[in-house]
Motif scaffolding. Structure first.
Motif, PDB file in Angstrom:
ATOM      1  N   ALA A 497       0.815  -1.221   0.000  1.00 44.46           N
ATOM      2  CA  ALA A 497       0.000   0.000   0.000  1.00 44.46           C
ATOM      3  C   ALA A 497       0.843   1.263   0.000  1.00 44.46           C
ATOM      4  O   ALA A 497       0.289   2.364   0.038  1.00 44.46           O
ATOM      5  N   ALA A 498       2.191   1.128  -0.014  1.00 50.49           N
ATOM      6  CA  ALA A 498       3.072   2.297   0.057  1.00 50.49           C
ATOM      7  C   ALA A 498       2.842   3.205  -1.146  1.00 50.49           C
ATOM      8  O   ALA A 498       2.658   2.745  -2.276  1.00 50.49           O
ATOM      9  N   ALA A 499       2.906   4.494  -0.882  1.00 50.90           N
ATOM     10  CA  ALA A 499       2.582   5.460  -1.933  1.00 50.90           C
ATOM     11  C   ALA A 499       3.754   5.734  -2.864  1.00 50.90           C
ATOM     12  O   ALA A 499       3.550   6.106  -4.015  1.00 50.90           O
ATOM     13  N   ASP A 500       5.006   5.589  -2.373  1.00 48.81           N
ATOM     14  CA  ASP A 500       6.143   5.967  -3.204  1.00 48.81           C
ATOM     15  C   ASP A 500       7.354   5.097  -2.856  1.00 48.81           C
ATOM     16  O   ASP A 500       7.345   4.298  -1.908  1.00 48.81           O
ATOM     17  N   LEU A 501       8.402   5.276  -3.630  1.00 52.40           N
ATOM     18  CA  LEU A 501       9.618   4.496  -3.430  1.00 52.40           C
ATOM     19  C   LEU A 501      10.327   4.813  -2.112  1.00 52.40           C
ATOM     20  O   LEU A 501      10.823   3.892  -1.448  1.00 52.40           O
ATOM     21  N   ARG A 530       8.817  -1.861  -8.473  1.00 50.15           N
ATOM     22  CA  ARG A 530       8.342  -0.489  -8.670  1.00 50.15           C
ATOM     23  C   ARG A 530       9.442   0.398  -9.247  1.00 50.15           C
ATOM     24  O   ARG A 530       9.176   1.280 -10.072  1.00 50.15           O
ATOM     25  N   ALA A 531      10.683   0.208  -8.775  1.00 54.12           N
ATOM     26  CA  ALA A 531      11.780   1.026  -9.284  1.00 54.12           C
ATOM     27  C   ALA A 531      11.997   0.817 -10.773  1.00 54.12           C
ATOM     28  O   ALA A 531      12.395   1.737 -11.492  1.00 54.12           O
ATOM     29  N   ALA A 532      11.725  -0.403 -11.259  1.00 52.43           N
ATOM     30  CA  ALA A 532      11.919  -0.697 -12.679  1.00 52.43           C
ATOM     31  C   ALA A 532      10.932   0.046 -13.555  1.00 52.43           C
ATOM     32  O   ALA A 532      11.189   0.278 -14.743  1.00 52.43           O
ATOM     33  N   THR A 533       9.813   0.432 -12.984  1.00 49.26           N
ATOM     34  CA  THR A 533       8.790   1.115 -13.782  1.00 49.26           C
ATOM     35  C   THR A 533       8.628   2.588 -13.425  1.00 49.26           C
ATOM     36  O   THR A 533       7.896   3.300 -14.099  1.00 49.26           O
ATOM     37  N   ASP A 534       9.307   3.028 -12.377  1.00 47.95           N
ATOM     38  CA  ASP A 534       9.186   4.427 -11.958  1.00 47.95           C
ATOM     39  C   ASP A 534      10.218   5.255 -12.708  1.00 47.95           C
ATOM     40  O   ASP A 534      11.426   5.020 -12.603  1.00 47.95           O
ATOM     41  N   ALA A 535       9.759   6.238 -13.468  1.00 48.03           N
ATOM     42  CA  ALA A 535      10.653   7.049 -14.287  1.00 48.03           C
ATOM     43  C   ALA A 535      11.038   8.359 -13.627  1.00 48.03           C
ATOM     44  O   ALA A 535      11.729   9.174 -14.238  1.00 48.03           O
ATOM     45  N   ASP A 536      10.625   8.584 -12.394  1.00 46.45           N
ATOM     46  CA  ASP A 536      10.905   9.850 -11.721  1.00 46.45           C
ATOM     47  C   ASP A 536      12.266   9.767 -11.030  1.00 46.45           C
ATOM     48  O   ASP A 536      12.423   9.040 -10.043  1.00 46.45           O
ATOM     49  N   PRO A 537      13.274  10.505 -11.520  1.00 46.31           N
ATOM     50  CA  PRO A 537      14.603  10.434 -10.900  1.00 46.31           C
ATOM     51  C   PRO A 537      14.600  10.857  -9.436  1.00 46.31           C
ATOM     52  O   PRO A 537      15.346  10.303  -8.624  1.00 46.31           O
ATOM     53  N   LEU A 538      13.758  11.844  -9.068  1.00 49.99           N
ATOM     54  CA  LEU A 538      13.733  12.286  -7.674  1.00 49.99           C
ATOM     55  C   LEU A 538      13.176  11.211  -6.762  1.00 49.99           C
ATOM     56  O   LEU A 538      13.625  11.053  -5.621  1.00 49.99           O
ATOM     57  N   ALA A 539      12.175  10.470  -7.228  1.00 49.09           N
ATOM     58  CA  ALA A 539      11.648   9.363  -6.436  1.00 49.09           C
ATOM     59  C   ALA A 539      12.705   8.282  -6.251  1.00 49.09           C
ATOM     60  O   ALA A 539      12.847   7.702  -5.165  1.00 49.09           O
ATOM     61  N   LEU A 540      13.476   8.015  -7.298  1.00 50.01           N
ATOM     62  CA  LEU A 540      14.545   7.020  -7.191  1.00 50.01           C
ATOM     63  C   LEU A 540      15.624   7.480  -6.217  1.00 50.01           C
ATOM     64  O   LEU A 540      16.122   6.700  -5.398  1.00 50.01           O
ATOM     65  N   LEU A 541      15.985   8.767  -6.304  1.00 48.11           N
ATOM     66  CA  LEU A 541      17.000   9.286  -5.385  1.00 48.11           C
ATOM     67  C   LEU A 541      16.496   9.265  -3.941  1.00 48.11           C
ATOM     68  O   LEU A 541      17.262   9.001  -3.010  1.00 48.11           O
ATOM     69  N   GLY A 542      15.206   9.566  -3.749  1.00 45.99           N
ATOM     70  CA  GLY A 542      14.649   9.583  -2.405  1.00 45.99           C
ATOM     71  C   GLY A 542      14.667   8.228  -1.738  1.00 45.99           C
ATOM     72  O   GLY A 542      14.619   8.134  -0.501  1.00 45.99           O
ATOM     73  N   ALA A 543      14.737   7.162  -2.511  1.00 50.95           N
ATOM     74  CA  ALA A 543      14.767   5.811  -1.949  1.00 50.95           C
ATOM     75  C   ALA A 543      16.174   5.357  -1.599  1.00 50.95           C
ATOM     76  O   ALA A 543      16.342   4.290  -0.988  1.00 50.95           O
ATOM     77  N   LEU A 544      17.203   6.135  -1.953  1.00 48.36           N
ATOM     78  CA  LEU A 544      18.570   5.679  -1.740  1.00 48.36           C
ATOM     79  C   LEU A 544      19.045   5.725  -0.286  1.00 48.36           C
ATOM     80  O   LEU A 544      19.757   4.810   0.150  1.00 48.36           O
ATOM     81  N   PRO A 545      18.729   6.780   0.517  1.00 47.92           N
ATOM     82  CA  PRO A 545      19.315   6.853   1.872  1.00 47.92           C
ATOM     83  C   PRO A 545      19.049   5.635   2.750  1.00 47.92           C
ATOM     84  O   PRO A 545      20.005   5.118   3.356  1.00 47.92           O
ATOM     85  N   PRO A 546      17.820   5.124   2.867  1.00 49.99           N
ATOM     86  CA  PRO A 546      17.649   3.921   3.695  1.00 49.99           C
ATOM     87  C   PRO A 546      18.445   2.728   3.181  1.00 49.99           C
ATOM     88  O   PRO A 546      18.991   1.950   3.971  1.00 49.99           O
ATOM     89  N   LEU A 547      18.527   2.584   1.846  1.00 46.80           N
ATOM     90  CA  LEU A 547      19.288   1.473   1.290  1.00 46.80           C
ATOM     91  C   LEU A 547      20.776   1.618   1.599  1.00 46.80           C
ATOM     92  O   LEU A 547      21.470   0.629   1.869  1.00 46.80           O
TER      93      LEU A 547
END
Length: 769
Positions: A497-501, A530-547
């Motif tokens: 149910a998460a809204a974003d990456l 989801r990352a494979a289909t998400d084309a928003d670079p900012l959303a991808l960058l926002g997912a990096l710190p926890p990883l």
């Protein structure tokens, strides 16, 4: 009273009422005891005789379909209902609850939850308790005066007390002789109810149904038993007297109750705390000083030693906390409390006298020690216990087993827990607390400062157990019967149910800290899909710190961080491709949000410490920094990050400064670029003279209209600097510019031959020789 019915009007959680009630029951020797409590939960009463049952405890009733819909009926050791129940169980006397069943109470709660908020709060009437108090009707001569919420306020006013709470406390709870008490209470309540209007609206209907149910239970008991003792809130006594039974027929009461309360419920015993007892719960009845009432109950009959025993506890508490408290202080405080009680015509010091003597003698008027005394003694940190034989959901049993195995005893008093994650037991404790947090049970709050910062082997938790956590456990049991299963299933459900990456990435970090490998695999797969289909670079960058945190610090907590490295690299690779386009055409708010994402991504890439990814990231930043299409703020941020990393030549940085802050640049765009370049850090201004001169020259070159436009943004930029940096900048501004002397080089011509030409030059130029 007549017809074999004896009514005992009490105050919930009142030690004076409980003491007098026990004496009355011993004298009456009834063969049935009716108690104001949730009907239908009598099957739980035998657990009260178990030695492991230690008040304060509460009867928890909850809806099977919606466990968050729950009601508590708490009891302290000195609660009259608890003492009556204990007396009846020990003497093999039939005991029953007479209030409405939990199904009906929960139905009312659901109606109140769905109804719009009322314009005025309805006060529930119950003599001596805060939430069962109906509004009182003033006398005719006092019609202009505002009506108190508590009808006892009228009696208190006549007796010279501040409010009904203080009056009841003095007249009932702190007295020693209970003879004639209940007859006096019945008389007072009858007089008050005759002059008090009924509840308005839904509250009035509910109160009428409660009293109808009590009368129905009383009629049923009267048919079977010859001597019936009724223990109820004092406010209800007039509604249960023989006259009221005759005025309200059984048929009318049954019609009122018909078809009500069909919700499926379950009930159990749960531990309670004095802190929750002071706040009001269950019937809404709360007492200001449950710890003081506990002292009164345990020292019943020792009026002369009441203050002595209390101040011995005060002295011990203050000394344990490093506060000065001599024997002379305690002796003088005891004398003052006794003297105040004598002056006021009281047989022994009460709460008022104890408080005044403590403040003046022991605390010297200081509120800090008084607050400590109130928190630790007047309220107290008691947490009850229930025996293992009490029925609970399997999830609670699993938690209790882990608490016992890990030696983590739930306590109401907040305490600090410092965990060394290199130790197996501490690591298991950390896993347990993180699993509970995933279930929404904040038994522990994780400190994020000091020794608990990421990168150390320590976690520092602040633990404080709350009774309502048990309701959350009941609700979480639908996800699994063990903590591992429930936390894993709930985390996977949240992932879907998460809204974003970024939310998904943070969830991966949480389940790794909780040591839930199955959930890690499921959520990581969801994140990768989801990352494979998400084309928003900012959303991808926002997912990096926890990883990045997982990869860098995973081994400290014995979790596997390597499994997310590939996911991190692939997301970074896709993000840098479209970064410059994503940072184009942003308004101010979106640009500020993007700045936070870029800065967090910079830190995450540094933690990942992968050369290929770092190079790709810096190339993307360079494209942003040198592109005029990107947002001015983010161009400045990108340039500063490259400058700090040494990834740009100084000449390129100075060229950009000259271009962005040139007189031809639009002032507002220049100010935004400067905000990004300075990046809330004054270091570059303080230590780079070329940057200082260029920024100083740009500010000086602005005309008045331009300065007015950019001043708010520039002020906001400089306000983000540390106070010490702002002082250093101010000092530098005040200093006069220093002109360095330049040594001239010796001429490379023949001086003697040059001097031979001077006469001719003077003549030609008209210079006197």
């Amino acid at each position: 009273m007549s017809e074999g019915i004896s009514l005992f009007g009490i105050r919930h959680h009142g030690p004076g009422c409980a003491r007098s009630l026990l004496a009355a029951l011993e004298a009456l020797q009834p063969d049935c005891v009716l108690i104001e409590g949730p009907a239908g939960t009598e099957d739980l009463l035998p657990h009260m005789l178990d030695a492991a049952m230690q008040p304060p405890v509460a009867l928890l009733s909850y809806s099977v379909e919606d466990p968050q819909l729950a009601v508590f009926h708490p009891y302290a050791l000195y609660s009259p209902e608890w003492q009556a129940l204990q007396w009846a169980m020990r003497n093999a006397v039939d005991v029953r609850f007479m209030d409405v069943p939990p199904a009906l109470s929960l139905e009312w709660m659901e109606q109140a939850r769905q109804a719009p908020p009322p314009r005025e709060a309805d006060a529930e009437a119950e003599a001596g308790e805060s939430a069962d108090t109906a509004p009182a009707a003033p006398d005719a001569e006092d019609a202009a005066e505002a009506r108190p919420a508590d009808p006892l306020d009228w009696l208190a006013k006549v007796a010279g007390h501040a409010d009904g709470e203080a009056w009841w406390n003095h007249m009932v709870e702190e007295r020693g002789d209970g003879q004639g008490l209940f007859e006096a209470i019945a008389e007072a309540m009858t007089a008050l109810r005759e002059h008090t209007p009924d509840y308005p609206g839904r509250r009035g209907e509910q109160e009428a149904m409660r009293e109808a149910h009590m009368r129905a239970a009383l009629r049923a008991a009267g048919k079977t038993f010859s001597r019936v003792a009724v223990v109820c809130g004092a406010w209800h006594v007039p509604a249960l007297q023989p006259a009221a039974l005759r005025a309200n027929s059984a048929a009318a009461d049954n019609r009122l109750l018909k078809g009500q309360g069909r919700r499926k419920t379950q009930s159990t015993w749960v531990p309670w705390t004095y802190r929750h007892l002071s706040a009001g719960s269950g019937y809404g009845a709360g007492v200001d000083a449950p710890g003081w009432y506990d002292h009164l109950w345990r020292n019943a009959g020792q009026h002369g030693q009441r203050a002595v025993g209390w101040y011995a506890r005060v002295g011990r508490l203050l000394r344990e906390h490093g506060l000065d408290c001599s024997s002379a202080h305690l002796i003088e405080a005891t004398r003052l409390a006794d003297t105040l009680a004598a002056l006021r015509g009281r047989p022994a010091p009460g709460l008022e006298e104890i408080g005044e003597a403590s403040r003046s003698i022991i605390c010297n008027g200081d509120d800090a020690p008084m607050q400590l005394i109130r928190e630790q003694l007047l309220i107290g940190n008691a947490l009850g216990q229930v025996p293992d034989s009490v029925p609970v959901v399997p999830l609670q049993r699993d938690l209790e087993a882990q608490q016992k195995r890990l030696r983590l005893k739930p306590e109401a008093l907040e305490k600090t827990l410092d965990l060394d994650l290199r130790k197996d037991n501490d690591l298991a404790r950390s896993h347990l607390l993180h699993r509970l947090r995933l279930l929404g049970i904040e038994w522990g709050r994780l400190a994020r400062t000091g020794h608990s910062a990421r990168g150390t082997f320590h976690e520092i938790w602040q633990l404080a157990w709350q009774p309502h956590f048990l309701v959350s456990l009941v609700e979480a049991s639908r996800h699994g019967q063990t903590l591992v299963d429930a936390a894993s299933n709930l985390a996977v459900s949240h992932a879907r149910a998460a809204a974003d990456l970024p939310a998904l990435s943070e969830l991966v970090d949480q389940v790794l800290l909780a040591d839930l490998p199955q959930a890690v695999q499921a959520i990581a797969a969801e994140l990768e899909a989801r990352a494979a289909t998400d084309a928003d670079p900012l959303a991808l960058l926002g997912a990096l710190p926890p990883l990045a945190n997982i990869h860098r610090y995973g081994n400290v907590r014995q979790t596997e961080g390597v499994q997310v490295a590939h996911l991190f690299d692939s997301m970074l690779e896709r993000a840098v491709i479209g970064l410059s386009l994503a940072l184009t055409g942003l308004d101010e708010a979106r640009a500020e949000s993007a700045r936070e994402i870029v800065l967090a991504a910079e830190r995450a890439i540094g933690l990942r410490d992968d050369a290929d990814g770092r190079d790709a990231w810096r190339q993307a930043l360079r494209r942003v920094a040198l592109s005029q299409a990107s947002s001015a703020l983010l161009r400045g941020v990108s340039l500063r990050l490259l400058f700090d990393a040494g990834a740009l030549e100084a000449e390129t940085v100075h060229t950009q400064l000259q271009q962005q802050l040139s007189p031809g640049a639009e002032p507002l765009q220049a100010a935004q670029w400067l905000d990004g370049f300075l990046n809330r850090n004054a270091t570059v201004l303080l230590h780079d003279d070329a940057v200082w001169r260029m920024i100083d020259g740009w500010v000086v070159s602005l005309d008045e209209a331009q300065l007015v436009r950019v001043l708010p943004l520039v002020r906001r930029t400089f306000a983000a600097f540390e106070a010490a940096d702002r002082r250093d900048l101010g000092t530098r501004v005040k200093q006069a510019p220093v002109t360095k002397a330049v040594a001239s080089e010796a001429p490379d011509w023949n001086l003697a031959r040059a001097e031979r030409a001077l006469p001719m030059l003077r003549e030609l130029l008209g210079i006197a020789g």
